[in-house]
Design an enzyme around this catalytic site. Structure first.
Site, mmCIF file in Angstrom:
data_model
loop_
_atom_site.group_PDB
_atom_site.id
_atom_site.type_symbol
_atom_site.label_atom_id
_atom_site.label_comp_id
_atom_site.label_asym_id
_atom_site.label_seq_id
_atom_site.Cartn_x
_atom_site.Cartn_y
_atom_site.Cartn_z
ATOM 1 N N ASP A 195 66.359 -7.689 94.355
ATOM 2 C CA ASP A 195 66.356 -7.077 95.670
ATOM 3 C C ASP A 195 66.880 -5.652 95.524
ATOM 4 O O ASP A 195 67.537 -5.316 94.539
ATOM 5 C CB ASP A 195 67.246 -7.894 96.608
ATOM 6 C CG ASP A 195 67.153 -7.421 98.045
ATOM 7 O OD1 ASP A 195 66.117 -6.838 98.403
ATOM 8 O OD2 ASP A 195 68.113 -7.631 98.795
ATOM 9 N N THR A 198 68.717 -3.734 98.184
ATOM 10 C CA THR A 198 70.019 -3.594 98.802
ATOM 11 C C THR A 198 71.002 -4.586 98.198
ATOM 12 O O THR A 198 70.767 -5.784 98.172
ATOM 13 C CB THR A 198 69.926 -3.828 100.321
ATOM 14 O OG1 THR A 198 68.954 -2.939 100.862
ATOM 15 C CG2 THR A 198 71.260 -3.585 100.992
ATOM 16 N N ASP A 205 71.612 -10.883 96.808
ATOM 17 C CA ASP A 205 72.899 -11.149 97.445
ATOM 18 C C ASP A 205 72.763 -11.729 98.850
ATOM 19 O O ASP A 205 73.710 -12.295 99.380
ATOM 20 C CB ASP A 205 73.748 -9.879 97.506
ATOM 21 C CG ASP A 205 73.120 -8.793 98.371
ATOM 22 O OD1 ASP A 205 71.911 -8.899 98.681
ATOM 23 O OD2 ASP A 205 73.830 -7.840 98.739
#
Length: 867
Positions: free
Chosen positions: A323, A325, A611
């Site tokens: 990912d 971010t 996350d």
């Protein structure tokens, strides 16, 4: 999960929204919902259960066979012959302790402390624990709060919600009355009241995490190969045991004589010795120890291993997906530069030190294609703001109520206007601007370009802003006016500003902000690229922003970023796109999962890092899921690795550790499969011939220790940078089967010599000679399997030869093993047979090396480069 009553399926009557907003639920309404089980209690289990860990390590076929063998030895009172159980017990204990330790660490991370929720009940605002929230409760949300349950907005005062953990979209979403808000999102600005619409396991975040919480064993070639050996032995072991037991009974004079004379005890012990030697428990133990040592070593580097084979899997990974971010970037923005309104570009890359930043979700940026975002030139038109403008920008950056983008101004402007503002215009995501007015310098308004730049009057400036946005920058405009538009009221010293732009507003500067790409991202991605690993970015953010951040991190984004909203949720088109492209924006959680599955169907070994809850499904289905330390609890629960400090740069060391493990395990597998093979061949041949098995369990355990136990432990810990090449079991079998045949024939050949030419030897002397042949030929397998012989490996081989001598000359050892020095004729015969067997092992090694070079050149070259 909370225990629900049979009434839980019922839904109580809900008051109208107007009454709820004013009064909230009454005490009676709350009690009714609690009785129906409509509370926000969440599951408190975040990882594998204790029983699941025990079951995994205890109930295996190897342990069953060895346990039965041990029971026989105990029943017969031959306690000194139980040494073979040490490896099996150690394997269970070490594996259990390592995984239980990881479970405890994970549970401590996952069960985070949460602040109480503010709710309105009986007309009063009260604080309650999150699990006490009930359906239809009225939550009072303000800046910094996390939304504890799914809800619907009743009232909104500039309520902005960050849903990045759920969607991957980095920009806050403006919420109006009637809009939905989801659990695990958070309030970035403004305030509001919301009515809870789903609690507990029915919330959006819980439903998304439900599939992720289902445990599935990690895909490990080491485990799968060991399981394949188990299957082979499972098929063969029952008839082999029958052949071995019958052969030993016949060798003792037949079943009837053995039972009547008591000779059955020695025959049964010999059978146990033969069968126990066939189980490669040492390989299982060595694999477990190697994984455990790696886990301890990586734990010191802030890497939590939740399943033992995780580091081995990373060594096999050929595709890493992540990912943006929280993984590629730090999840925030930093101030880049103040720029002139007039565009001024230089050749592409001229200002690469400024980098690119997070997209602001503006219409200008959304209109820009991903391809433009990847390759656009970054303007070099930075200017120095006037002292008055700089003081105003510093005030915006220092404002405690600033949104994250405005707050980033504090990094570029340190001295706010010291005067008390005359009026302040709070930021609103709906209007997308904020403002302040000072007595000496007038009014300053900070906002989005499409709001503050008139399409006709400031066409050139708008195009300039679009160009910056297309390059991945987040752009804002600073404008000036004489005064803010104010309303009646105020506190006497400060006028109340209206949500309206002054008529005389004039733009002064363009301000650009960039994503904070992790400082270690470029180096880490470069390492993976050098290792031939394919990189994929799956982000829920704007495609142009994702491409710009990926470019800043050093990825090749010449193909641009793909807008995943133009792709289906699943199917061939999605899978093909995942294979052909590297950067994706606007990717939904289910698309991430299906893209990972598509890559796996194409033969890729996939690692996924993330996350957010939106990453959980992809992490679960990847061959290796890697969670950042600040990840959502559900995300960490399904991952195989957790980077506790969130440092992306930890992954190369994990890769190196995994390569060392799988390369060294392949080396020792050659030894262990040779041992298992010659144990099977020897047991079957001697059983068919009805010849006594020439080793006591204690003798065979010592031979096992000299040939394999001690050497394999040391070999598995030595550095080894060999790159992983699939098919290691095939390579091991090609070397091990001929070696096993050679050892078995050597021992059987000595049996034949003793029976035909030198039958006068005692049982103990013959066992000693057989031990000598077995260990000498086995040590030559160790010698060729350790090549090239570095100083450490050579010292190891020499030490094992010295150990053999000590076993045969130390009186205490002779007494324990029941050894007796053979007569010269048998001694010289055993040395001659051992020499012939060693020569044949050397020939087999050279044939194997030529076969490897011809049929698996990639594996041969990888081994040569590593050495």
């Amino acid at each position: 999960m909370s225990q629900r009553s049979p009434k839980a399926a019922q839904r109580p009557e809900r008051p109208d929204d107007g009454t709820l907003a004013r009064e909230g639920l009454s005490s009676g309404q709350v009690s009714e919902r609690v009785e129906l089980g409509l509370t926000n209690a969440q599951p408190d289990t975040t990882s594998r259960s204790l029983w699941a860990i025990i079951r995994t390590h205890l109930f295996t076929l190897f342990n069953l066979v060895l346990g039965l063998c041990g029971a026989v030895i105990v029943m017969l009172g031959r306690w000194l012959d139980l040494l073979f159980l040490v490896a099996a017990v150690s394997n269970v204990v070490i594996g259990f302790v390592q995984e239980f330790s990881a479970k405890r660490q994970l549970d401590k991370i996952a069960l985070l402390r949460r602040d109480p929720a503010a709710v309105r009940r009986d007309g009063e605002a009260v604080k309650i624990p999150l699990e006490d929230i009930v359906l239809d409760d009225v939550l009072l949300l303000s800046r910094g709060d996390q939304v504890p349950a799914d809800a619907q907005v009743l009232e909104s005062d500039g309520l902005d919600i960050d849903e990045s953990l759920l969607t991957g979209e980095n920009d806050p979403v403006v919420k109006q009355p009637g809009d939905k808000v989801f659990s695990a999102s958070s309030v970035t600005s403004g305030s509001g009241t919301v009515r809870v619409t789903a609690v507990g396991g029915k919330s959006h975040a819980s439903k998304l995490a439900k599939e992720a919480r289902q445990f599935a064993p990690i895909r490990s070639e080491l485990r799968e190969s060991l399981a394949r050996v188990v299957r082979w032995l499972t098929i063969a072991l029952v008839p082999i045991i029958a052949v071995v037991l019958n052969g030993q009974m016949v060798a003792a004079g037949g079943w009837e004589h053995a039972i009547s004379s008591g000779a059955w005890e020695d025959a049964l012990v010999a059978s146990v010795s033969s069968v126990a030697s066939m189980v490669p428990q040492g390989l299982a133990l060595m694999t477990t120890i190697t994984f455990a040592v790696a886990a301890v070593k990586l734990a010191r580097q802030e890497v939590l291993i939740q399943e033992q084979p995780a580091v081995e899997v990373l060594a096999r990974v050929d595709t890493v997906c992540f990912d943006k971010t929280g993984t590629l970037t730090e999840g925030g923005v930093s101030f880049d530069a103040a720029r002139s309104l007039a565009p001024s570009t230089s050749p592409s890359g001229a200002r690469t030190e400024q980098g690119t930043g997070a997209g602001n979700g503006t219409g200008a940026e959304n209109a820009a294609t991903a391809e433009v975002g990847a390759d656009a030139a970054i303007p070099t038109d930075a200017v120095e703001p006037s002292p008055e403008a700089a003081a105003a920008l510093a005030w915006f950056g220092a404002d405690p109520h600033a949104n994250p983008t405005a707050a980033a101004l504090a990094g570029g402007f340190e001295h706010p206007n010291p005067q008390e503002p005359v009026a302040v215009l709070g930021f609103s995501s709906a209007n997308r601007f904020s403002g302040v007015e000072f007595p000496d310098s007038g009014a300053w308004v900070l906002g989005a370009p499409e709001v503050l730049l008139n399409a006709s009057e400031h066409r050139e400036a708008r195009e300039h802003a679009q160009e910056l946005a297309a390059a991945g920058m987040r752009t804002m405009v600073l404008s000036h006016a004489a005064h803010l538009v104010t309303e009646e009221g105020g506190d006497g010293t400060r006028k109340r500003a209206a949500q309206e732009l002054p008529a005389d507003l004039e733009p002064q500067l363009l301000l650009t902000f960039r994503e904070q790409v992790r400082s270690d991202a470029r180096e880490t991605l470069a390492y993976f690229t050098e290792q031939g690993i394919d990189l994929k970015v799956f982000s829920g953010d704007n495609p142009a922003t994702v491409a710009a951040a990926a470019k800043m991190a050093g990825m090749d984004v010449s193909q641009g970023a793909v807008d995943a909203t133009q792709l289906p949720e699943d199917g061939e088109e999605l899978h093909r796109a995942a294979l052909e492209h590297s950067v994706f924006g606007r990717v939904s959680p289910h698309q991430k999962k299906n893209m990972v599955l598509g890559l796996q169907e194409s033969g890729r070994v996939v690692a996924m890092t993330g996350d957010g809850i939106n990453d959980a499904l992809a992490l679960k289905h990847a061959d290796l899921g890697i969670a950042m330390g600040n990840a959502a609890p559900a995300t960490k629960a399904v991952s195989r690795l957790v980077l506790l400090d969130g440092q992306f740069s930890r992954l190369p060391s994990v890769l190196a550790e995994g390569r060392k493990i799988i390369a060294n395990i392949e080396r020792v597998t050659h030894l262990f499969l040779s041992k298992t093979g010659f144990a099977v061949f020897m047991g079957v041949i001697l059983g068919v011939l009805a010849w006594t098995f020439p080793f006591l369990p204690r003798q065979y355990s010592t031979a096992d220790f000299l040939m394999l136990g001690a050497p394999s432990f040391i070999l598995a810990m030595l550095p080894n940078s060999r790159r992983y090449v699939s098919g290691y079991l095939r390579r091991a079998v090609h070397f091990s089967v001929p070696s096993a045949v050679i050892v078995a024939l050597s021992v059987v050949g000595l049996n034949l010599y003793e029976r035909t030419l030198d039958p006068a030897q005692s049982t103990r002397a013959f066992q000693t000679a057989s031990f000598l042949v077995l260990v000498l030929v086995g040590l030559w397998i160790l010698c060729v399997g350790s090549r090239p012989l570095t100083k450490i490996r050579l010292a190891l081989v020499v030490a094992m030869y010295v150990g053999l001598v000590l076993v045969l000359v130390v009186p205490l050892s002779l007494m324990y093993h029941q050894f007796e020095l053979p007569h010269p004729s048998l001694l010289w015969a055993s040395l001659a047979v051992a020499l012939a067997g060693s020569v044949l092992v050397e020939i087999n090694f050279r044939v194997h090396t030529r076969w490897l070079r011809r049929t698996q050149p990639e594996a041969y070259e990888a081994a040569a480069r590593a050495e």
